[in-house]
Design a protein around this motif. Structure first.
Motif, PDB file in Angstrom:
ATOM      1  N   PHE A  72     -30.562  15.753  28.023  1.00 44.17           N
ATOM      2  CA  PHE A  72     -31.100  15.841  26.668  1.00 44.17           C
ATOM      3  C   PHE A  72     -31.299  14.483  26.046  1.00 44.17           C
ATOM      4  CE2 PHE A  72     -26.504  16.519  26.150  1.00 44.17           C
ATOM      5  CZ  PHE A  72     -26.171  15.589  25.193  1.00 44.17           C
ATOM      6  N   LEU A  73     -32.242  14.468  25.105  1.00 39.94           N
ATOM      7  CA  LEU A  73     -32.447  13.340  24.218  1.00 39.94           C
ATOM      8  C   LEU A  73     -31.651  13.680  22.969  1.00 39.94           C
ATOM      9  CD1 LEU A  73     -34.024  10.795  23.095  1.00 39.94           C
ATOM     10  CD2 LEU A  73     -35.601  12.460  22.128  1.00 39.94           C
ATOM     11  N   ARG A  74     -30.806  12.777  22.535  1.00 41.06           N
ATOM     12  CA  ARG A  74     -30.052  13.000  21.307  1.00 41.06           C
ATOM     13  C   ARG A  74     -30.390  11.902  20.333  1.00 41.06           C
ATOM     14  NH1 ARG A  74     -24.367  15.149  21.663  1.00 41.06           N
ATOM     15  NH2 ARG A  74     -25.595  17.031  21.549  1.00 41.06           N
ATOM     16  N   CYS A  75     -30.664  12.285  19.090  1.00 40.71           N
ATOM     17  CA  CYS A  75     -30.999  11.342  18.021  1.00 40.71           C
ATOM     18  C   CYS A  75     -30.028  11.541  16.869  1.00 40.71           C
ATOM     19  CB  CYS A  75     -32.424  11.589  17.523  1.00 40.71           C
ATOM     20  SG  CYS A  75     -33.677  11.465  18.803  1.00 40.71           S
ATOM     21  N   THR A  76     -29.594  10.433  16.261  1.00 42.44           N
ATOM     22  CA  THR A  76     -28.685  10.515  15.127  1.00 42.44           C
ATOM     23  C   THR A  76     -28.924   9.338  14.179  1.00 42.44           C
ATOM     24  OG1 THR A  76     -26.370  10.813  14.469  1.00 42.44           O
ATOM     25  CG2 THR A  76     -26.811   9.270  16.258  1.00 42.44           C
ATOM     26  N   GLY A  77     -28.563   9.517  12.926  1.00 40.77           N
ATOM     27  CA  GLY A  77     -28.725   8.459  11.933  1.00 40.77           C
ATOM     28  C   GLY A  77     -30.176   8.289  11.527  1.00 40.77           C
ATOM     29  N   ALA A  82     -35.973   8.759  12.681  1.00 39.55           N
ATOM     30  CA  ALA A  82     -37.309   8.171  12.819  1.00 39.55           C
ATOM     31  C   ALA A  82     -37.810   8.316  14.253  1.00 39.55           C
ATOM     32  CB  ALA A  82     -37.284   6.701  12.411  1.00 39.55           C
ATOM     33  N   PHE A  83     -36.918   8.096  15.221  1.00 38.05           N
ATOM     34  CA  PHE A  83     -37.314   8.235  16.618  1.00 38.05           C
ATOM     35  C   PHE A  83     -37.670   9.687  16.937  1.00 38.05           C
ATOM     36  CE2 PHE A  83     -36.732   8.725  21.159  1.00 38.05           C
ATOM     37  CZ  PHE A  83     -37.485   7.664  21.622  1.00 38.05           C
ATOM     38  N   PHE A  84     -36.882  10.628  16.429  1.00 37.79           N
ATOM     39  CA  PHE A  84     -37.201  12.034  16.677  1.00 37.79           C
ATOM     40  C   PHE A  84     -38.549  12.392  16.058  1.00 37.79           C
ATOM     41  CE2 PHE A  84     -37.348  16.531  15.744  1.00 37.79           C
ATOM     42  CZ  PHE A  84     -37.116  17.055  17.010  1.00 37.79           C
ATOM     43  N   THR A 112     -33.031  21.134  18.226  1.00 33.84           N
ATOM     44  CA  THR A 112     -31.794  21.806  17.854  1.00 33.84           C
ATOM     45  C   THR A 112     -30.617  20.970  18.322  1.00 33.84           C
ATOM     46  OG1 THR A 112     -31.713  23.039  19.924  1.00 33.84           O
ATOM     47  CG2 THR A 112     -32.833  24.090  18.068  1.00 33.84           C
ATOM     48  N   SER A 113     -29.480  21.171  17.677  1.00 34.17           N
ATOM     49  CA  SER A 113     -28.248  20.529  18.126  1.00 34.17           C
ATOM     50  C   SER A 113     -27.075  21.331  17.610  1.00 34.17           C
ATOM     51  CB  SER A 113     -28.145  19.092  17.616  1.00 34.17           C
ATOM     52  OG  SER A 113     -26.925  18.516  18.070  1.00 34.17           O
ATOM     53  N   MET A 118     -27.155  15.527  14.173  1.00 35.15           N
ATOM     54  CA  MET A 118     -27.847  15.105  15.386  1.00 35.15           C
ATOM     55  C   MET A 118     -28.963  16.080  15.716  1.00 35.15           C
ATOM     56  SD  MET A 118     -24.811  13.836  17.843  1.00 35.15           S
ATOM     57  CE  MET A 118     -23.642  12.624  17.307  1.00 35.15           C
ATOM     58  N   THR A 119     -29.985  15.577  16.377  1.00 33.99           N
ATOM     59  CA  THR A 119     -31.109  16.386  16.823  1.00 33.99           C
ATOM     60  C   THR A 119     -31.256  16.186  18.325  1.00 33.99           C
ATOM     61  OG1 THR A 119     -32.178  15.924  14.708  1.00 33.99           O
ATOM     62  CG2 THR A 119     -33.533  16.914  16.424  1.00 33.99           C
ATOM     63  N   ASP A 120     -31.478  17.283  19.049  1.00 29.68           N
ATOM     64  CA  ASP A 120     -31.587  17.211  20.499  1.00 29.68           C
ATOM     65  C   ASP A 120     -32.912  17.780  20.981  1.00 29.68           C
ATOM     66  OD1 ASP A 120     -28.966  16.348  20.543  1.00 29.68           O
ATOM     67  OD2 ASP A 120     -28.149  18.225  21.321  1.00 29.68           O
ATOM     68  N   ILE A 121     -33.337  17.289  22.128  1.00 32.19           N
ATOM     69  CA  ILE A 121     -34.391  17.912  22.923  1.00 32.19           C
ATOM     70  C   ILE A 121     -33.740  18.072  24.291  1.00 32.19           C
ATOM     71  CG2 ILE A 121     -36.696  17.703  23.898  1.00 32.19           C
ATOM     72  CD1 ILE A 121     -37.345  15.875  21.462  1.00 32.19           C
ATOM     73  N   ALA A 122     -33.451  19.318  24.672  1.00 29.25           N
ATOM     74  CA  ALA A 122     -32.585  19.550  25.821  1.00 29.25           C
ATOM     75  C   ALA A 122     -33.203  20.460  26.868  1.00 29.25           C
ATOM     76  CB  ALA A 122     -31.275  20.166  25.333  1.00 29.25           C
ATOM     77  N   ALA A 123     -32.819  20.210  28.107  1.00 31.32           N
ATOM     78  CA  ALA A 123     -33.097  21.105  29.232  1.00 31.32           C
ATOM     79  C   ALA A 123     -31.745  21.461  29.828  1.00 31.32           C
ATOM     80  CB  ALA A 123     -33.957  20.420  30.272  1.00 31.32           C
ATOM     81  N   ILE A 124     -31.490  22.744  29.996  1.00 31.12           N
ATOM     82  CA  ILE A 124     -30.200  23.196  30.482  1.00 31.12           C
ATOM     83  C   ILE A 124     -30.421  24.133  31.659  1.00 31.12           C
ATOM     84  CG2 ILE A 124     -28.090  24.447  29.879  1.00 31.12           C
ATOM     85  CD1 ILE A 124     -28.759  23.589  26.919  1.00 31.12           C
TER      86      ILE A 124
END
Length: 186
Positions: A72-77, A82-84, A112-113, A118-124
């Protein structure tokens, strides 16, 4: 006083298996050069920073409550938000590339997260137990393949000299500005 297991409640056998798994994964990562060197890690995960403390790619394995491996890509702060936003705006181009690596049956969670702030873009991917050597090989192959796709799609949004997949046009355009900063490696 000697402890029978680490204070985290993880058995020595699980900890040794986890360390061996990540050692093997990182050795293979180094030989194929699809991901940069990892910037952090812990029990059952390794992190590859795109923007320090704001956006990163994580490879992980979780045995409980549902055995699974994931990328997953995780974004925070603020920088992560901005990156998300950049990733979200590029999603029409990025999502087909990511889905091609995942295959048609694997779900992808976008935006989702389960962690506040935090915001995620995930593959599980479900990864049934037991995790033996054969399962570890399958996990490593999947994580490196999907992790490389995540890295190639998302790290390019950050730009900069540490991103290997910048276009030749962008390299030529920025090369004069970087001439005095040392050798160009991007």
């Amino acid at each position: 006083m000697k402890y029978q297991r680490p204070r985290t409640g993880i058995t020595r056998q699980d900890l040794a298996q986890d360390r061996a798994f990540w050692r093997d994964l990182l050795a293979r990562r180094a030989s194929v050069h699809d991901l940069p060197p990892h910037s952090a890690g812990g029990y059952r995960n390794r992190r590859f920073a795109i923007i320090r403390d704001a956006a990163w790619i994580t490879l992980y394995r979780a045995a409980f409550p549902f055995p699974q491996v994931g990328v997953f890509l995780r974004c925070t702060g603020l920088a992560g938000e901005a990156f998300f936003t950049l990733a979200d705006r590029a999603s029409p181009e990025i999502q087909p590339l990511l889905r091609a690596e995942l295959g048609p049956d694997l779900a992808m969670e976008w935006g989702t997260s389960h962690h506040p702030g935090m915001t995620d873009i995930a593959a599980i991917l479900a990864a049934p137990l037991p995790w033996n050597d054969s399962a570890a090989e399958q996990h490593i192959a999947w994580m490196l393949r999907v992790g490389a796709a995540w890295w190639n799609c998302f790290a390019s949004l950050a730009g900069g000299p540490d991103v290997d997949n910048t276009s030749p046009t962008k390299r030529e355009r920025h090369a004069p500005a970087k001439a005095g900063l040392g050798k160009w490696t991007g």
